[in-house]
Design a protein around this motif. Structure first.
Motif, PDB file in Angstrom:
ATOM      1  N   ASN A  47       5.278 -11.259  53.363  1.00  0.00           N
ATOM      2  CA  ASN A  47       6.626 -11.764  53.627  1.00  0.00           C
ATOM      3  C   ASN A  47       6.598 -12.882  54.653  1.00  0.00           C
ATOM      4  OD1 ASN A  47       8.137  -9.729  52.003  1.00  0.00           O
ATOM      5  ND2 ASN A  47       7.195  -8.318  53.470  1.00  0.00           N
ATOM      6  N   TYR A  51      11.563 -17.073  54.463  1.00  0.00           N
ATOM      7  CA  TYR A  51      12.051 -16.654  53.154  1.00  0.00           C
ATOM      8  C   TYR A  51      12.864 -15.370  53.222  1.00  0.00           C
ATOM      9  CZ  TYR A  51       8.354 -19.885  51.611  1.00  0.00           C
ATOM     10  OH  TYR A  51       7.537 -20.971  51.422  1.00  0.00           O
ATOM     11  N   GLY A  67      11.247 -11.560  52.055  1.00  0.00           N
ATOM     12  CA  GLY A  67      10.742 -12.223  50.871  1.00  0.00           C
ATOM     13  C   GLY A  67       9.408 -12.901  51.121  1.00  0.00           C
ATOM     14  N   ILE A  69       6.406 -15.467  48.934  1.00  0.00           N
ATOM     15  CA  ILE A  69       6.133 -16.292  47.760  1.00  0.00           C
ATOM     16  C   ILE A  69       4.634 -16.478  47.614  1.00  0.00           C
ATOM     17  CG2 ILE A  69       6.384 -18.587  46.720  1.00  0.00           C
ATOM     18  CD1 ILE A  69       9.091 -18.812  48.081  1.00  0.00           C
ATOM     19  N   MET A  78       8.572 -15.015  43.755  1.00  0.00           N
ATOM     20  CA  MET A  78       9.201 -14.530  44.986  1.00  0.00           C
ATOM     21  C   MET A  78       9.333 -13.020  44.878  1.00  0.00           C
ATOM     22  SD  MET A  78      10.958 -14.715  47.921  1.00  0.00           S
ATOM     23  CE  MET A  78      12.009 -16.104  48.326  1.00  0.00           C
ATOM     24  N   CYS A  80      10.560  -9.433  46.572  1.00  0.00           N
ATOM     25  CA  CYS A  80      11.409  -8.770  47.558  1.00  0.00           C
ATOM     26  C   CYS A  80      10.567  -7.704  48.241  1.00  0.00           C
ATOM     27  CB  CYS A  80      12.633  -8.155  46.883  1.00  0.00           C
ATOM     28  SG  CYS A  80      13.673  -7.194  48.013  1.00  0.00           S
ATOM     29  N   HIS A 102      18.276 -14.466  48.628  1.00  0.00           N
ATOM     30  CA  HIS A 102      16.884 -14.290  48.196  1.00  0.00           C
ATOM     31  C   HIS A 102      16.593 -15.159  46.970  1.00  0.00           C
ATOM     32  CE1 HIS A 102      13.162 -11.957  47.646  1.00  0.00           C
ATOM     33  NE2 HIS A 102      13.502 -11.724  46.397  1.00  0.00           N
ATOM     34  N   ALA A 106      14.136 -18.618  46.346  1.00  0.00           N
ATOM     35  CA  ALA A 106      13.171 -18.701  45.246  1.00  0.00           C
ATOM     36  C   ALA A 106      13.389 -19.968  44.429  1.00  0.00           C
ATOM     37  CB  ALA A 106      13.289 -17.464  44.361  1.00  0.00           C
ATOM     38  N   ASN A 109      12.310 -23.141  46.124  1.00  0.00           N
ATOM     39  CA  ASN A 109      10.853 -23.253  46.219  1.00  0.00           C
ATOM     40  C   ASN A 109      10.173 -23.257  44.847  1.00  0.00           C
ATOM     41  OD1 ASN A 109       9.792 -23.009  49.240  1.00  0.00           O
ATOM     42  ND2 ASN A 109      11.658 -21.770  49.058  1.00  0.00           N
ATOM     43  N   CYS A 111      10.173 -21.241  42.350  1.00  0.00           N
ATOM     44  CA  CYS A 111       9.607 -20.010  41.791  1.00  0.00           C
ATOM     45  C   CYS A 111      10.114 -19.817  40.363  1.00  0.00           C
ATOM     46  CB  CYS A 111      10.002 -18.809  42.643  1.00  0.00           C
ATOM     47  SG  CYS A 111       9.276 -18.826  44.295  1.00  0.00           S
ATOM     48  N   LEU A 114      11.366 -13.573  39.963  1.00  0.00           N
ATOM     49  CA  LEU A 114      11.600 -12.675  41.082  1.00  0.00           C
ATOM     50  C   LEU A 114      10.990 -11.322  40.718  1.00  0.00           C
ATOM     51  CD1 LEU A 114      15.353 -13.527  41.696  1.00  0.00           C
ATOM     52  CD2 LEU A 114      13.444 -14.224  43.137  1.00  0.00           C
TER      53      LEU A 114
END
Length: 283
Positions: A47, A51, A67, A69, A78, A80, A102, A106, A109, A111, A114
């Protein structure tokens, strides 16, 4: 009025407070000192404060989402790392807002998915994530072996098993991986641990199997080439590992791998009472 901030904007004590109160009535006991929380959740768990978000009622920390990544199985993901809300503040949309923040991180960035884990039996949480369009993809089952005598007495003098370094292990996994590895056993995860051990099983100079575990007795990855299975290599790897760790039991996580589950049950591993779902959302 509830306010939200990035975790990078607040003191770690507040993040820890939100985590502690949020998990005070959890299905399983999840309490720990602050230093262990920091080292675990912002160490191997991956984490990032940038994030992650925290919810406040005035100066009171009442909710947190962590979060992280990384490139997970070829996809920028990403995860959680935790979602916790004060018991007295549930049902007010705080979890929903934290999950929205959240997802925004993501997307910003780039992503592509998730991902999270949830305990089987936590029906309220599963329904909540389903309503956010998360879908269950993998089952995570946890197994333990408490009687290590058979493994520690196993001996096959014709089997060549030796310790290998992390680089050789990582390269071997990269060349052979055709299976799912859960987040907390993944290469990036075990690389951050100081107590990881790596072993390779060989036929001549050819590596046909490998094991990664740590000194607590947790087995992260166990694999044998399909052409070398049913010849004792997995048992030999487990035996070598069990003889070198000073523990009273071994543990392993199995994500939707019926061959692995059948093997470990056969040698005496028992399923733990807790299991999880891995849930995903494509974005």
């Amino acid at each position: 009025m509830i306010n939200y901030k990035k975790c990078s904007e607040v003191n770690m004590d507040l993040i820890f407070d939100a985590f502690t109160i949020g998990f005070s009535d959890y299905i399983i006991k999840l309490s720990m000192p602050k230093d262990i929380f920091v080292n675990r959740f912002f160490g191997p768990e991956g984490n990032s404060l940038d994030y992650s978000h925290i919810a406040f009622d005035g100066d009171k920390a009442i909710g947190v989402i962590l979060g992280g990544i990384k490139n997970y199985e070829g996809i920028k993901t990403m995860r959680c790392g935790t979602l916790a809300v004060h018991p007295k503040y549930r049902g007010q949309g705080i979890s929903q807002k934290l999950m929205e923040l959240h997802k925004e991180v993501a997307s910003k960035n780039n992503c592509k998915q998730l991902f999270l884990e949830v305990i089987v039996g936590n029906d309220r949480a599963v329904k909540f994530y389903n309503n956010l369009s998360y879908e269950k993809v993998y089952d995570l089952k946890y197994f333990s072996l408490e009687d290590l005598s058979t493994l520690r007495n196993y001996n096959n003098p014709h089997m060549h098993i030796k310790k290998i370094n992390f680089v050789d292990f990582k390269n071997a996994v990269g060349e052979t991986k055709d299976y799912h590895i859960n987040w907390q056993s993944d290469i990036d995860y075990v690389e951050t641990l100081e107590n990881s051990l790596y072993y390779g099983a060989y036929v001549g100079e050819t590596l046909v199997g490998y094991l990664c575990g740590n000194t607590t007795g947790k087995i992260n990855i166990l694999w044998v080439n399909k052409n070398a299975r049913n010849k004792g290599f997995a048992l030999g790897l487990l035996s070598t590992f069990s003889k070198e760790v000073d523990v009273s039991k071994l543990s392993i996580t199995v994500p939707n791998n019926h061959l692995m589950e059948g093997f470990i049950r056969h040698i005496g591993f028992k399923k733990d009472s807790i299991s999880q779902y891995e849930m995903y959302l494509n974005i």
